[in-house]
Write an enzyme that holds these catalytic residues in place. Structure first.
Site, mmCIF file in Angstrom:
data_model
loop_
_atom_site.group_PDB
_atom_site.id
_atom_site.type_symbol
_atom_site.label_atom_id
_atom_site.label_comp_id
_atom_site.label_asym_id
_atom_site.label_seq_id
_atom_site.Cartn_x
_atom_site.Cartn_y
_atom_site.Cartn_z
ATOM 1 C CG ASP A 167 -1.705 16.038 8.193
ATOM 2 O OD1 ASP A 167 -0.668 15.417 7.948
ATOM 3 O OD2 ASP A 167 -1.759 17.144 8.752
ATOM 4 C CD GLU B 259 -5.963 21.661 9.113
ATOM 5 O OE1 GLU B 259 -5.908 20.620 9.781
ATOM 6 O OE2 GLU B 259 -5.140 22.576 9.221
ATOM 7 C CD GLU B 260 -5.285 17.822 6.012
ATOM 8 O OE1 GLU B 260 -4.753 18.028 4.902
ATOM 9 O OE2 GLU B 260 -4.817 18.255 7.074
ATOM 10 C CG LEU C 38 -2.893 14.174 12.972
ATOM 11 C CD1 LEU C 38 -3.645 13.087 13.719
ATOM 12 C CD2 LEU C 38 -1.791 13.536 12.162
ATOM 13 C CG ASP C 39 -4.849 20.680 16.465
ATOM 14 O OD1 ASP C 39 -4.804 21.677 15.728
ATOM 15 O OD2 ASP C 39 -4.544 20.712 17.673
ATOM 16 C CD GLU D 146 -7.296 24.503 13.774
ATOM 17 O OE1 GLU D 146 -6.352 23.721 13.668
ATOM 18 O OE2 GLU D 146 -7.201 25.704 13.449
ATOM 19 C CG ASP E 156 -7.436 19.993 12.692
ATOM 20 O OD1 ASP E 156 -6.843 19.188 11.957
ATOM 21 O OD2 ASP E 156 -6.864 20.901 13.327
ATOM 22 C CG ASP F 39 -1.695 -1.194 1.447
ATOM 23 O OD1 ASP F 39 -2.181 -1.688 0.429
ATOM 24 O OD2 ASP F 39 -1.819 -1.665 2.606
HETATM 25 P P1 AHG Z 1 -2.762 21.843 12.242
HETATM 26 O O1 AHG Z 1 -1.645 20.876 12.579
HETATM 27 O O2 AHG Z 1 -4.108 21.196 12.226
HETATM 28 O O3 AHG Z 1 -2.478 22.651 11.000
HETATM 29 O O4 AHG Z 1 -2.919 22.896 13.450
HETATM 30 C C1 AHG Z 1 -1.805 23.542 13.992
HETATM 31 C C2 AHG Z 1 -2.319 24.695 14.774
HETATM 32 C C3 AHG Z 1 -2.645 24.420 16.232
HETATM 33 O O5 AHG Z 1 -2.753 23.115 16.609
HETATM 34 C C4 AHG Z 1 -1.545 25.087 17.005
HETATM 35 O O6 AHG Z 1 -2.032 25.621 18.186
HETATM 36 C C5 AHG Z 1 -1.039 26.125 16.068
HETATM 37 O O7 AHG Z 1 -1.328 25.701 14.774
HETATM 38 C C6 AHG Z 1 0.426 26.370 16.187
HETATM 39 O O8 AHG Z 1 0.774 27.417 15.340
HETATM 40 P P2 AHG Z 1 2.154 28.218 15.502
HETATM 41 O O9 AHG Z 1 3.232 27.248 15.140
HETATM 42 O O10 AHG Z 1 2.007 29.369 14.550
HETATM 43 O O11 AHG Z 1 2.235 28.678 16.939
HETATM 44 MN MN MN Z 2 -5.307 22.185 13.674
HETATM 45 MN MN MN Z 3 -4.767 19.556 11.064
#
Ligand code: AHG
Ligand code: MN
Ligand code: MN
Length: 338
Positions: free
Chosen positions: A69, A92-93, A117-118, A274, A115, A63
Site C-alpha cells: 500500500d 487513504e495512506e 491499493l484497494d 472509494e 486509494d 533497499d
Molecule cells: P482497503 O484495502 O483500501 O482498506 O479497502 C478494503 C475495502 C474494500 O475494498 C472492500 O470492499 C472492503 O474494504 C471489505 O471490507 P470487509 O472485509 O469489511 O467486507
Molecule cells: Mn479501499
Molecule cells: Mn487501500
C-alpha cells in the site's frame, strides 16, 4: 485485426472533449497510467516477498522492503509530481493532504484523491487488488498551495475518475464524464490498450455482492432486502476488494452493497477516494449509486478527507428496486441495537 489504440493515444484524441482543453488533464491521466504500470509490476512480484525480503527488511539490492500500500502510495505521488499539473493529493495512506510544489513555476490546477491499493488484505493470497482515483479542479487560487477545500468537493464536481484492477489481467478504467472506457495492459509491449469501449452496465444482473457475514449486524430492512436477493435466486459474489466487485458489477450487472453495521455505523468505505470515483464511473456507464439513506452518493457533502459512507451501487433497475424495497420496509426511527 483492429488497430491497437493505446491509453496515451486515446487520452490525447479525447483532449478536445474537455471543457478546459489545455492538455493538463491529459498529462495527469498519463501520469496515473505510468504509476499504474509501476504498481502492477510490484503487485505481480508480491508472491516473491519471501525471496526478495519481507516488509521492513533490506532486499537483495539493499533497499528496505515496503508494504505494498505504501509502495503504491509513494509511486502515485512521485508520478503526480512529474508533470506539474497536480498541486496536491489526498490518499487513504496519509492522514492529511499533501501539497505538491509547482514545477518550473507553473500553477497547477488539479488535485487528485486516491486509494493506492484497494483490497490490500487480498495481496498475500493472490487475489485481485486495485487502485482508485478521482481528479478535481482546485477551488483555491492557483498561485498558492492547495487547501482542504480543494479536496472536500462533491462527487458531482469530479472532472475525471478511474480505477486500475490488478487481476488476471490488469485493466485501467476511467471516465471524464463522457462515458467509460477500459484499457487492458499488454505486458509484452508495456502499454494499456483500448479493450472495453464505451462500457454500459446491464440494467440488471445475476449477482448481489455484500459481506453477508455481517448479516446480523445490518438494519432489519437491509436484512430483508438481502433475503429478497436470495429469494430471487441471485448469486452472491464478494471478493472483498471493492474495485474487483465493482468491475464485475460494471461488466455483468448486479448490485454491490456496503451498508452501515454496528462496527461501522456510517459505513466502512471512504466517500472521497472509494465511493465517489466508483459512483462517477458506474453512473457514467448508466448505473446508479446511493447510500442507505437512499440519497445519491455523488451529491453528499464532504466534511473530512477520510469520511465514511454507506453505499449501494450497480445496475439501475436493481438499485431502484432496492430503494423501493427499503422504503417499503423502513420503520421510522427503528434501528437494530448496536
Ligand atoms: P482497503 O484495502 O483500501 O482498506 O479497502 C478494503 C475495502 C474494500 O475494498 C472492500 O470492499 C472492503 O474494504 C471489505 O471490507 P470487509 O472485509 O469489511 O467486507
Ligand atoms: Mn479501499
Ligand atoms: Mn487501500
Amino acid at each position: 485485426m483492429n488497430r491497437i489504440i493505446t491509453l496515451d493515444e486515446f487520452i490525447i484524441k479525447k483532449q478536445k472533449d474537455f471543457d478546459f482543453a489545455s492538455g493538463e488533464l491529459t498529462g495527469l491521466l498519463r501520469d496515473i497510467g505510468v504509476a499504474a504500470k509501476i504498481v502492477n509490476r510490484e503487485v505481480n512480484k508480491a508472491g516473491l516477498v519471501n525471496i526478495l525480503g519481507t516488509e521492513g527488511e533490506a532486499n537483495a539490492s539493499g533497499d528496505t522492503v515496503q508494504k505494498l500500500d505504501m509502495y503504491a502510495n509513494d509511486k502515485l505521488i512521485d508520478c503526480l509530481k512529474n508533470s506539474g499539473e497536480c498541486c496536491g493529493i489526498a490518499s487513504e495512506e496519509n492522514e492529511d493532504f499533501i501539497p505538491i510544489p509547482p514545477v518550473a513555476g507553473k500553477d497547477a490546477k488539479y488535485v487528485v484523491v486516491f486509494d493506492p491499493l484497494d483490497g490490500s488484505s487480498n495481496i498475500d493470497v493472490n487475489v485481485s487488488v486495485g487502485t482508485i482515483f478521482g481528479i478535481y479542479r482546485r477551488k483555491s487560487k492557483a498561485s498558492g498551495p492547495c487547501e482542504l477545500q480543494d479536496f472536500l468537493q462533491k462527487g458531482t464536481d469530479l472532472v475525471a475518475a478511474g480505477y486500475v484492477l490488478y487481476g488476471t489481467s490488469t485493466i485501467l478504467v476511467y471516465t471524464t464524464g463522457r462515458g467509460v472506457n477500459g484499457f487492458t495492459l499488454d505486458p509484452t509491449i508495456g502499454e494499456f490498450c483500448l479493450s472495453h469501449r464505451d462500457i454500459k452496465i446491464p440494467n440488471r444482473g445475476n449477482y448481489y455482492s455484500v459481506n453477508q457475514g455481517y448479516y446480523l449486524k445490518f438494519d432489519v430492512e437491509m436484512r430483508r432486502y438481502i433475503d429478497h436477493c436470495s429469494d430471487m435466486n441471485l448469486r452472491m459474489r464478494y471478493i472483498g476488494s471493492m474495485v474487483s466487485d465493482i468491475h464485475r458489477t460494471l461488466l455483468q450487472g448486479g448490485i454491490f452493497l456496503y451498508p452501515n453495521t454496528r462496527k461501522y455505523p456510517k459505513g466502512k468505505l471512504r466517500l472521497l477516494y472509494e465511493c465517489n470515483p466508483l459512483a462517477f464511473i458506474v453512473e457514467q456507464a448508466g448505473g446508479k449509486a446511493i447510500n442507505t439513506n437512499l440519497e445519491r452518493i455523488m451529491e453528499q457533502d464532504a466534511h473530512e478527507l477520510h469520511q465514511r459512507e454507506t453505499i449501494v451501487i450497480g445496475s439501475p433497475e436493481m438499485v431502484d428496486e432496492m430503494k423501493a424495497f427499503i422504503e417499503r420496509y423502513s420503520i421510522p426511527g427503528y434501528k437494530v441495537e448496536g
